[in-house]
Design a protein around this motif. Structure first.
Motif, short mmCIF file in Angstrom:
data_model
loop_
_atom_site.label_atom_id
_atom_site.label_comp_id
_atom_site.label_asym_id
_atom_site.label_seq_id
_atom_site.Cartn_x
_atom_site.Cartn_y
_atom_site.Cartn_z
N ASP A 128 -8.45 8.34 7.17
CA ASP A 128 -7.33 8.28 6.21
C ASP A 128 -7.61 9.33 5.12
O ASP A 128 -8.75 9.46 4.66
CB ASP A 128 -7.29 6.92 5.48
N ILE A 129 -6.56 10.03 4.71
CA ILE A 129 -6.70 11.04 3.65
C ILE A 129 -5.57 10.84 2.63
O ILE A 129 -4.42 10.59 3.01
CB ILE A 129 -6.57 12.48 4.24
N ARG B 220 0.00 3.02 -8.06
CA ARG B 220 0.19 1.60 -7.80
C ARG B 220 -0.01 0.88 -9.12
O ARG B 220 -1.00 1.15 -9.84
CB ARG B 220 -0.85 1.08 -6.80
N TYR C 207 -7.37 4.14 -6.79
CA TYR C 207 -5.95 4.27 -6.44
C TYR C 207 -5.39 3.01 -5.76
O TYR C 207 -4.20 2.93 -5.50
CB TYR C 207 -5.78 5.45 -5.45
N CYS C 208 -6.24 2.03 -5.47
CA CYS C 208 -5.87 1.03 -4.46
C CYS C 208 -5.46 -0.31 -5.06
O CYS C 208 -6.11 -0.86 -5.95
CB CYS C 208 -7.04 0.83 -3.50
N PHE D 288 -1.53 10.60 3.39
CA PHE D 288 -0.53 10.15 2.43
C PHE D 288 -0.58 11.04 1.20
O PHE D 288 -1.66 11.50 0.81
CB PHE D 288 -0.82 8.72 1.96
N CYS D 289 0.59 11.19 0.53
CA CYS D 289 0.58 11.76 -0.82
C CYS D 289 0.17 10.63 -1.75
O CYS D 289 0.67 9.50 -1.61
CB CYS D 289 1.97 12.23 -1.22
N TYR D 290 -0.67 10.95 -2.70
CA TYR D 290 -1.06 9.93 -3.68
C TYR D 290 0.20 9.39 -4.35
O TYR D 290 1.11 10.13 -4.68
CB TYR D 290 -1.97 10.55 -4.76
N VAL E 244 0.84 -1.21 0.00
CA VAL E 244 0.00 0.00 0.00
C VAL E 244 0.87 1.25 0.00
O VAL E 244 0.57 2.23 -0.65
CB VAL E 244 -0.98 -0.02 1.20
N ARG E 245 1.98 1.20 0.73
CA ARG E 245 2.85 2.37 0.82
C ARG E 245 3.81 2.47 -0.38
O ARG E 245 3.97 1.52 -1.12
CB ARG E 245 3.69 2.31 2.10
N GLN F 268 -10.74 9.91 2.81
CA GLN F 268 -9.86 9.97 1.62
C GLN F 268 -9.82 11.35 0.98
O GLN F 268 -8.74 11.84 0.65
CB GLN F 268 -10.21 8.91 0.54
N1 5AD Z 1 -1.52 6.34 -2.71
C1 5AD Z 1 -1.58 6.93 -1.49
N2 5AD Z 1 -2.25 6.41 -0.45
C2 5AD Z 1 -2.90 5.26 -0.64
N3 5AD Z 1 -3.65 4.51 0.20
C3 5AD Z 1 -4.07 3.42 -0.47
N4 5AD Z 1 -3.61 3.44 -1.74
C4 5AD Z 1 -2.89 4.58 -1.87
C5 5AD Z 1 -2.17 5.17 -2.94
N5 5AD Z 1 -2.12 4.61 -4.15
C6 5AD Z 1 -3.96 4.90 1.57
C7 5AD Z 1 -5.50 5.11 1.73
C8 5AD Z 1 -5.91 3.91 2.53
C9 5AD Z 1 -4.68 3.65 3.35
C10 5AD Z 1 -4.58 2.29 3.94
O1 5AD Z 1 -3.60 3.85 2.45
O2 5AD Z 1 -5.72 6.30 2.47
O3 5AD Z 1 -7.07 4.13 3.31
#
Ligand code: 5AD
Ligand code: SF4
Length: 463
Positions: A326-327, A362, A185-186, A357-359, A72-73, A288
């Protein structure tokens, strides 16, 4: 250490040779990355290994190394590669050393690990965890062999039951695995596969055993617990009903759950906060983004207005409830106005904490292909602003607790001052020096000081 291994019964990974085999030195070392689900899966693995006669050992002397990975990170693959390189160096590339890579990165990278690192002879995804101990046994017996357990299972695979012995005061119980929400994004739907719920009997049996063995707090775990049993309409049970059944276990003082998806939180779950005194007044509810445009592009399935409605309903059900979230900042196409909408939503929801987190892209996700990426300097600037606000909020909340009476669930001796450490109902760490503290005891306390991330308490004069 030399041990005799018996033949494995009824196992897809059964040894080819039915006779007993001899292996030397059944020691293991597990390194776990990532979320509580991974921590739980590592605990499962350890139980399976211990039952098979393995013992834990430090990194420089273990024969079997297991890396339970998370993707995820950012930069997850590099982190795993560098740890594999370190193990190779530390063990002088000894071919008797057996390395297994499990979890989400293993699911993604798969058998490519075999080529880069000859010591890696097992890769297993999250759904392969249940079979990993048996696979390791087989690999020890057959030195030339490599195995991969990367298939997704359609059903929940129950793993190692608990060992006899004392259980932690605060325990985690898995109730479902996987997710099929496909937030754009996940990576999780790709690495953990579709959601599969654990049968109620199995959840309840584990919770009861934990409480019998000393646990006083249970956190029900899953990628999206509110979707519990939606994949099994014949079971006739909802997440709310499961909550009521677990909460009724005699001796269970505190119940929590994570993670929740706002789109799936049922009114009955909100009612549970009113009805169940042992359901803790703290909920982690990922928002988010506070911009409807961004939420839609994330495929989250709710608007910010709907999210705030849920927050109001929760606060009505349990006025003392506190929320965390979570954002993601800098999602593709996020404008300054979108970001300001996120900040406004955070103020409206009054989160006492957040993971932000910064986007980042993935591989294989939909948003990887979105063209309007936000520059990392803009994203980092937004993240800094958001985190500064959140730090103030958290510290103000902790300060507001000073002078209040509450209860701490004592967990363990603390490192300093011969004291004890535990948690308040919100999950904040509380430290105390007390003659009455014992692990598992719910102690009435008065908060006397707030630190940046924790609280200091003294015994309350009356309950
Ligand atoms: N980029 C940044 N943050 C993300 N998360 C999940 N995928 C990404 C991504 N591609 C964060 C989301 C999620 C948390 C577990 O990780 O906020 O809720
Ligand atoms: Fe990922 Fe969305 Fe599923 Fe959470 S709900 S695991 S963010 S796809």
């Amino acid at each position: 250490m030399t041990k005799r291994l018996g033949r494995m019964q009824n196992n897809p990974l059964q040894l080819n040779n039915p006779d007993e085999v001899t292996v030397n030195d059944r020691t293991y070392n597990i390194v776990t990355f990532g979320c509580q689900m991974n921590v739980n899966e590592s605990a499962w693995l350890e139980r399976g290994l211990k039952r098979a006669g393995f013992t834990p050992a430090p990194e420089d002397s273990a024969r079997v190394h297991i890396l339970n990975t998370c993707s995820v990170r950012a930069k997850p693959v590099q982190k795993v590669m560098s740890l594999l390189g370190r193990i190779e160096k530390l063990t002088n590339a000894d071919p008797d050393v057996l390395v297994a890579v499990g979890g989400c990165v293993a699911q993604q990278v798969g058998e490519q690990f075999f080529k880069r690192f000859p010591q890696v002879r097992l890769v297993f995804g999250p759904d392969g965890t249940a079979n990993a101990p048996a696979a390791l046994e087989r690999l020890l017996a057959e030195p030339g062999l490599k195995l991969s357990l990367l298939d997704f299972s359609a059903e929940y695979v129950d793993k190692e039951p608990l060992l006899n012995g004392p259980a932690p005061t605060s325990a985690y119980v898995d109730i479902m695995q996987g997710c099929d929400n496909f937030c754009t994004y996940c990576i999780v739907p790709f690495t953990r596969g579709p959601k599969k719920s654990r049968p109620k009997q199995s959840v309840l049996a584990e919770c009861r055993t934990l409480v019998e063995q000393g646990s006083r707090e249970i956190t029900l775990l899953g990628q999206n617990v509110n979707a519990y049993a939606l994949d099994q309409p014949d079971w006739n049970i909802s997440f709310a009903e499961l909550l009521y059944e677990v909460a009724a276990i005699p001796g269970l003082l505190r119940l929590r759950f994570m993670t929740s998806h706002p789109k799936d939180i049922a009114p009955e779950v909100i009612d549970a906060f009113k009805d169940l005194p042992n359901l803790c007044p703290r909920l982690h509810l990922p928002l988010q983004s506070g911009s409807n445009r961004v939420l839609e592009r994330m495929n989250r399935g709710y608007t910010v207005e709907r999210y705030l409605e849920i927050v109001s309903a929760l606060r009505e059900a349990r006025p003392e409830l506190e929320l965390s979230t979570d954002i993601i900042v800098g999602f593709p196409g996020e404008t300054e106005a979108d970001f300001e909408a996120t900040m406004l939503a955070m103020q409206n929801a009054r989160f006492i904490d957040s993971f932000s987190f910064c986007y980042s892209d993935r591989p294989g996700t939909k948003s990887e292909r979105f063209l309007d990426k936000v520059s990392s300097s803009v994203a980092l600037d937004r993240l800094a602003r958001l985190q500064a606000w959140q730090t103030n909020q958290r510290e103000a909340f902790l300060k507001s607790q000073v002078g209040k009476q509450t209860h701490m669930l004592v967990e363990s001796p603390s490192k300093r001052n011969n004291g004890w450490q535990g948690r308040d109902p919100y999950g904040h760490i509380v430290n105390i020096v007390s003659e009455q503290a014992l692990p598992g005891r719910l102690l009435p306390v008065t908060i006397i000081e707030a630190k940046k991330h924790s609280l200091i308490a003294k015994e309350a004069l009356n309950d």
